[in-house]
Design a protein around this motif. Sequence first.
Motif, short mmCIF file in Angstrom:
data_model
loop_
_atom_site.label_atom_id
_atom_site.label_comp_id
_atom_site.label_asym_id
_atom_site.label_seq_id
_atom_site.Cartn_x
_atom_site.Cartn_y
_atom_site.Cartn_z
N THR A 268 0.85 -1.19 0.00
CA THR A 268 0.00 0.00 0.00
C THR A 268 0.89 1.24 0.00
OG1 THR A 268 -0.07 0.27 2.41
CG2 THR A 268 -1.76 -1.16 1.44
N GLY B 132 -0.60 -3.45 -8.75
CA GLY B 132 -0.77 -2.70 -9.99
C GLY B 132 -1.29 -1.28 -9.72
N ILE B 133 -0.61 -0.30 -10.32
CA ILE B 133 -0.89 1.09 -9.96
C ILE B 133 -2.26 1.54 -10.50
CG2 ILE B 133 0.36 1.95 -12.01
CD1 ILE B 133 0.39 3.60 -8.52
N ALA B 134 -3.05 2.12 -9.62
CA ALA B 134 -4.29 2.79 -10.05
C ALA B 134 -3.90 4.21 -10.46
CB ALA B 134 -5.30 2.82 -8.91
N PRO B 135 -4.40 4.69 -11.59
CA PRO B 135 -4.00 6.03 -12.05
C PRO B 135 -4.22 7.10 -10.98
CG PRO B 135 -5.27 4.90 -13.76
CD PRO B 135 -5.29 4.01 -12.55
N GLN B 136 -5.30 6.95 -10.21
CA GLN B 136 -5.60 7.96 -9.19
C GLN B 136 -4.53 8.04 -8.11
OE1 GLN B 136 -7.73 5.69 -10.43
NE2 GLN B 136 -9.86 6.40 -10.45
N LYS B 137 -3.69 7.02 -8.01
CA LYS B 137 -2.67 7.00 -6.95
C LYS B 137 -1.37 7.64 -7.37
CE LYS B 137 -4.72 3.12 -4.56
NZ LYS B 137 -4.93 1.67 -4.56
N ARG C 223 0.25 10.58 -5.27
CA ARG C 223 0.95 10.20 -4.03
C ARG C 223 2.31 9.57 -4.34
NH1 ARG C 223 -3.15 6.77 -0.50
NH2 ARG C 223 -1.46 6.70 1.04
N GLU D 197 -0.72 6.30 -18.43
CA GLU D 197 -0.89 7.23 -17.31
C GLU D 197 0.44 7.48 -16.60
OE1 GLU D 197 -3.58 8.84 -16.30
OE2 GLU D 197 -5.24 7.85 -17.32
#
Lengths: 381, 381
Positions: free
Chosen positions: A68, A88-93, A96, A119
């Motif tokens: 996380t 796996g990276i979420a674009p919204q992250k 951060r 992204e």
Amino acid sequence: MTADSRFADLTTPSLLLDEAKMMRNIDRLADHARALGVSLRPHLKTAKSIDVARRLLPGGDGPATVSTLAEAEAFFAAGVSDILYAVGIAPQKLPRVLALRASGCDLSVILDNAAQAKEVAKASRETGDPVPVLIEIDSDGHRGGLRPDDPLLIQIGRILHEGGAELRGVMTHAGESYTVAGNEAHAKFAEIERAAAVAGAEALREANLPCPVVSVGSTPTAHAARDLTGVTELRAGVYVFFDLVMAGIGVCRQDDIALSVLTTVIGHQNDRGWILVDAGWMAMSRDRGTSSQALDQGYGVVCDDAGNILHDLVLSSANQEHGIITRRSGAPASMPDLPVGTHLRILPNHACATAAQHAHFTVIPAKPDNAIVEWPRFGGW
Amino acid sequence: MTADSRFADLTTPSLLLDEAKMMRNIDRLADHARALGVSLRPHLKTAKSIDVARRLLPGGDGPATVSTLAEAEAFFAAGVSDILYAVGIAPQKLPRVLALRASGCDLSVILDNAAQAKEVAKASRETGDPVPVLIEIDSDGHRGGLRPDDPLLIQIGRILHEGGAELRGVMTHAGESYTVAGNEAHAKFAEIERAAAVAGAEALREANLPCPVVSVGSTPTAHAARDLTGVTELRAGVYVFFDLVMAGIGVCRQDDIALSVLTTVIGHQNDRGWILVDAGWMAMSRDRGTSSQALDQGYGVVCDDAGNILHDLVLSSANQEHGIITRRSGAPASMPDLPVGTHLRILPNHACATAAQHAHFTVIPAKPDNAIVEWPRFGGW
């Protein structure tokens, strides 16, 4: 009511950590990785503890793996600076991720599809910070990743490399190795991991793309691997503590398990052969990982408060704050005399899940004369 | 990537709480208890939140039920002063009970054996504070308690009453009501609870022992009870939020479930019909309570980000921080188009277990124009 007077003042349930066992587990895999000639990148998702990380990372700054961004932030704040975020990276992250990198953390991410790659490349260009990426390879059909011969691998590599990100390499995780038992079977999965990751790396290199890092690992394969030619780093997490699932597939002995839950007997239903304790699923978690193994351990194996296994007793069922101890066979006969107030320890099925239910470790120090201490844990995302 | 712009800045996974649904659930059981002529003593173990308790306890000070002394301490600090600690008392916990009582909390405990009764009586005498006790009655063989005709009931009543404690009454919990479906079946368990608790109370009174409180309850029986003659109070907890287990046995509709986990799509394995999301068992818990029901919901039912159920999609498997969404049937065909970055919501099997994985509720306010707020939760013992 307790043989170990150091436990007399503890609240039950409490999560006990045997520091000496933990250090032996840490040393065992460190030695094996050294013999194999690869770097070890421990996964901190089981520990979620700065105190454990300090004992696990000899240099203090990494390398490390996290599950996380909350872990990445907490461990970076404690000095760990080489971190792989292995979900796996979420674009919204990405904001951060970029904020951590801007603060000096060498944080890398993983992905397995073009949408994510675009992204990450876009964010890298916009910030002028090439985000390092490992492309996830699917070695065993367990969850995410690309097969090493999938043409998408090269396509994604190009999106990253030509789009402004840093294509750092490939990674895989043989989650299916948990479903087989024995060193031979785990060694086969270790070779499956190695072969898939190396094949993915070679495919990228043949396409004139960089691939300096080849990362593999799971606790069973990390311990069983015999030859890691072409691999640069090994990942594993639960080995720090071990648990009944790992013992059930022969990666460790029950006596190597460094975590247990201290509980108190609160009642009996003698005609049913039940001993009621104050550790339910809130203390143990709902993880029933041994239910699909050769020997089902219920919600955990019962020990006396010194950690000696009480033969054939398991926590066979659990409500939120109640556990019911029975013989594994279910027979009510010849239950041991464990009166109300007796302290017991329960070995967990799954260290990651059980530890997550607790805000701190209650540490039994490696030096027996030292006092019991608390090491805080954290959670969240 | 999200239809609800209020979710755009939320970290995923996040635990969403629909305040309007929660208030309807709270009102529904409050109305039913009023119609039955009994007091309602909500169980706060699911909420573990001061903000929820304020909405649940109209007077603010109770009555309430808790499952840990940590809950008792936290809720008492927030003004709740009439609290039943409904897990059999461990003798080692009596100092904390007495400390709370000395601070002005009317904290009562439960027990079902002579060893506990002697310890509570002794502690009451030593402090001059008669600790109030409900004796636990076993109405359905679920876990602890004495059958109402067990001579031990009178013996324990005497130990308490003559030994300096306050024998306040009896309590029972029909945990087995969770295993049957439908209002008729739950009504039968409600009568089993009532009959057992009233029989225990009468046995005590016939022995010239006091028994002012007769306490029963579980979420299924509380909603189905038709006549509670002889009962003074009703307990229930999960009804505040409801969950798929309760929907599966007909206590609520799926649309009544006030909790869900917001998650983000992070990948696909199209040939297997898999959608990968960033909610694994750490966000959902390992609870698989619907696995023994008529319809197995995996790790949860999938909704769009507005909460509309996406037909036949379930979170069919979960690793620590990965979830895999499939059709319930497992067929890979005709999966909906849910690209990387899409927000979804997952309805939980078991509200108590899923909520426990999160440090706060992200509250969708009952008034749609109000901003999303966070309500902290707590855990521990």
